[in-house]
Design an enzyme around this catalytic site. Structure first.
Site, mmCIF file in Angstrom:
data_model
loop_
_atom_site.group_PDB
_atom_site.id
_atom_site.type_symbol
_atom_site.label_atom_id
_atom_site.label_comp_id
_atom_site.label_asym_id
_atom_site.label_seq_id
_atom_site.Cartn_x
_atom_site.Cartn_y
_atom_site.Cartn_z
ATOM 1 N N ARG A 166 -8.735 3.775 11.301
ATOM 2 C CA ARG A 166 -7.288 3.933 11.190
ATOM 3 C C ARG A 166 -6.699 4.959 12.167
ATOM 4 O O ARG A 166 -5.517 4.919 12.462
ATOM 5 C CB ARG A 166 -6.934 4.371 9.770
ATOM 6 C CG ARG A 166 -7.236 3.334 8.712
ATOM 7 C CD ARG A 166 -6.302 2.147 8.839
ATOM 8 N NE ARG A 166 -6.650 1.096 7.906
ATOM 9 C CZ ARG A 166 -6.263 1.081 6.639
ATOM 10 N NH1 ARG A 166 -5.534 2.063 6.156
ATOM 11 N NH2 ARG A 166 -6.622 0.085 5.853
ATOM 12 N N HIS A 202 -11.395 6.458 5.336
ATOM 13 C CA HIS A 202 -10.808 7.649 5.950
ATOM 14 C C HIS A 202 -11.794 8.816 5.823
ATOM 15 O O HIS A 202 -12.657 8.809 4.940
ATOM 16 C CB HIS A 202 -9.525 8.063 5.203
ATOM 17 C CG HIS A 202 -8.374 7.142 5.376
ATOM 18 N ND1 HIS A 202 -7.749 6.533 4.301
ATOM 19 C CD2 HIS A 202 -7.700 6.745 6.474
ATOM 20 C CE1 HIS A 202 -6.737 5.798 4.749
ATOM 21 N NE2 HIS A 202 -6.689 5.898 6.065
ATOM 22 N N ARG A 216 0.901 -1.350 7.489
ATOM 23 C CA ARG A 216 1.407 -0.080 6.963
ATOM 24 C C ARG A 216 2.254 0.692 7.986
ATOM 25 O O ARG A 216 2.662 1.811 7.715
ATOM 26 C CB ARG A 216 0.219 0.776 6.470
ATOM 27 C CG ARG A 216 -0.649 0.067 5.436
ATOM 28 C CD ARG A 216 -1.544 1.037 4.690
ATOM 29 N NE ARG A 216 -0.742 2.010 3.951
ATOM 30 C CZ ARG A 216 -1.216 3.099 3.369
ATOM 31 N NH1 ARG A 216 -2.507 3.350 3.446
ATOM 32 N NH2 ARG A 216 -0.422 3.930 2.726
ATOM 33 N N ASP A 260 0.823 -1.217 0.000
ATOM 34 C CA ASP A 260 0.000 0.000 0.000
ATOM 35 C C ASP A 260 0.859 1.271 0.000
ATOM 36 O O ASP A 260 0.320 2.386 0.162
ATOM 37 C CB ASP A 260 -0.904 0.038 1.238
ATOM 38 C CG ASP A 260 -2.185 -0.762 1.055
ATOM 39 O OD1 ASP A 260 -2.765 -0.721 -0.049
ATOM 40 O OD2 ASP A 260 -2.610 -1.425 2.018
ATOM 41 N N GLU A 317 -0.001 9.506 1.026
ATOM 42 C CA GLU A 317 -0.610 10.523 1.875
ATOM 43 C C GLU A 317 -0.813 10.034 3.310
ATOM 44 O O GLU A 317 -0.946 10.852 4.227
ATOM 45 C CB GLU A 317 -1.977 10.901 1.295
ATOM 46 C CG GLU A 317 -2.689 11.967 2.070
ATOM 47 C CD GLU A 317 -4.069 12.234 1.532
ATOM 48 O OE1 GLU A 317 -4.305 13.349 1.072
ATOM 49 O OE2 GLU A 317 -4.926 11.324 1.574
ATOM 50 N N ASP A 318 -0.819 8.718 3.514
ATOM 51 C CA ASP A 318 -1.227 8.231 4.831
ATOM 52 C C ASP A 318 -0.169 8.296 5.928
ATOM 53 O O ASP A 318 -0.514 8.574 7.079
ATOM 54 C CB ASP A 318 -1.797 6.808 4.697
ATOM 55 C CG ASP A 318 -3.130 6.839 3.967
ATOM 56 O OD1 ASP A 318 -3.914 7.778 4.217
ATOM 57 O OD2 ASP A 318 -3.381 5.950 3.142
ATOM 58 N N CYS A 321 -5.011 10.307 -1.911
ATOM 59 C CA CYS A 321 -4.036 9.464 -1.195
ATOM 60 C C CYS A 321 -2.821 9.116 -2.045
ATOM 61 O O CYS A 321 -1.797 8.673 -1.513
ATOM 62 C CB CYS A 321 -4.684 8.215 -0.653
ATOM 63 S SG CYS A 321 -5.683 7.324 -1.801
HETATM 64 C C1 CIR Z 1 -5.362 1.043 2.733
HETATM 65 O O1 CIR Z 1 -6.341 0.367 3.045
HETATM 66 O O2 CIR Z 1 -4.626 1.552 3.574
HETATM 67 C C2 CIR Z 1 -5.068 1.245 1.266
HETATM 68 N N1 CIR Z 1 -5.419 0.076 0.522
HETATM 69 C C3 CIR Z 1 -5.811 2.441 0.742
HETATM 70 C C4 CIR Z 1 -5.397 3.718 1.394
HETATM 71 C C5 CIR Z 1 -6.085 4.903 0.829
HETATM 72 N N2 CIR Z 1 -5.622 6.087 1.450
HETATM 73 C C6 CIR Z 1 -6.328 7.204 1.547
HETATM 74 O O3 CIR Z 1 -7.483 7.250 1.170
HETATM 75 N N3 CIR Z 1 -5.757 8.246 2.134
#
Ligand code: CIR
Length: 264
Positions: free
Chosen positions: A140, A172, A95, A70, A75-76, A259
């Site tokens: 999250r 999110h 992650r 991922d 962005e996360d 993201c």
């Molecule tokens: C996740 O579940 O963490 C990733 N497959 C998708 C993350 C998407 N991030 C976001 O919308 N900021």
């Protein structure tokens, strides 16, 4: 549209990371949408980068990281504000290490690390609007993570208004809510919360158009997911230039426009 009075300055730089060949091993709550097509996903990714380059931005793309399927959702693990990078630990255990991998690539920004094993936060839950920061409390991001980020941001700007938005129904906060234009929020009706958004005008998208609530305004232009005519019609009242991007394969992995890049 003016950007001068926004909390965030105009964007000049983009940091992104190429999706790894094993991206489909990433987290997803959207398995019912089917298996993503790898070739189509890479085409959609290249179109996304092209759209950012077309805005005249300095786009830097890191190599894929197959150890973290991922990791292209850059962005996360980090929130950027006022030349500082606030790193956090994701609420998704797969992650957790992504922040450490990203930090060397943002070495020109002062680093702040959200501390403590219990504090969890994903950047996807952090929405900078024109006049305040909304932090989603989601699957999250927990209260400890949100409180630490709020405190850290307010140590940079003491009068910064930060509100917490407890939510369910989307991954999110920004999956289901973005600021389309100053003072105008675009909301996916799948986003469930008791939070009162009346500080802004809030446009609710019907469920079949909800994915388009993750819109990405950059420097007075708009990127929006393709395939949502009602949302595009609404957006056209605020923007003369809208770039519609196919996001179907990212959607299958819970990904959306915001993201896939860090904008600063
Ligand atoms: C996740 O579940 O963490 C990733 N497959 C998708 C993350 C998407 N991030 C976001 O919308 N900021």
């Amino acid at each position: 549209m003016k950007h001068n009075d926004h909390l965030l300055p105009p964007v000049t730089r983009i940091l992104a990371r190429r999706p790894a060949p094993n991206f489909a091993q990433g987290e997803s709550t959207r398995r019912h949408l089917g298996q993503p097509d790898a070739q189509r996903l890479m085409e959609q990714y290249d179109e996304y980068l092209d759209a950012l380059r077309a805005l005249g931005l300095d786009v830097r793309v890191l190599p894929a990281d197959p150890a973290h399927p991922d990791a292209h959702f850059v962005e996360d693990p980090v929130v950027i504000f006022r030349g500082m990078a606030f790193y956090s630990r994701s609420g998704a255990y797969s992650r957790e290490d992504e922040a450490a991998d990203l930090a060397p690539h943002l070495a020109d920004l002062e680093a702040v690390h959200i501390q403590g094993d219990e504090a969890r936060l994903d950047g996807g839950d952090v929405l900078f609007t024109t006049d305040r920061v909304l932090i989603g409390l989601s699957a999250r991001t927990n209260r400890a993570g949100a409180e630490q980020l709020a405190h850290a941001l307010q140590s940079v700007q003491a009068d910064l208004r930060v509100d917490f938005v407890p939510l369910t129904g989307v991954l999110h906060l920004k999956t289901g809510l973005t600021e389309l234009a100053p003072g105008v929020l675009l909301r996916d009706s799948h986003l469930k919360t008791d939070f009162d958004f009346t500080f802004a005008a809030c446009i609710n998208l019907p469920p079949q158009e909800g994915y388009a609530a993750n819109a990405l305004p950059i420097n007075g232009q708009l990127l929006m997911a393709a395939g949502y005519p009602h949302a595009a019609e609404i957006a056209s009242a605020y923007y003369t230039r809208i770039r519609l991007l196919d996001m179907t394969e990212f959607e299958k992995m819970d990904g959306s426009l915001t993201c896939l890049s860090l904008r600063y």
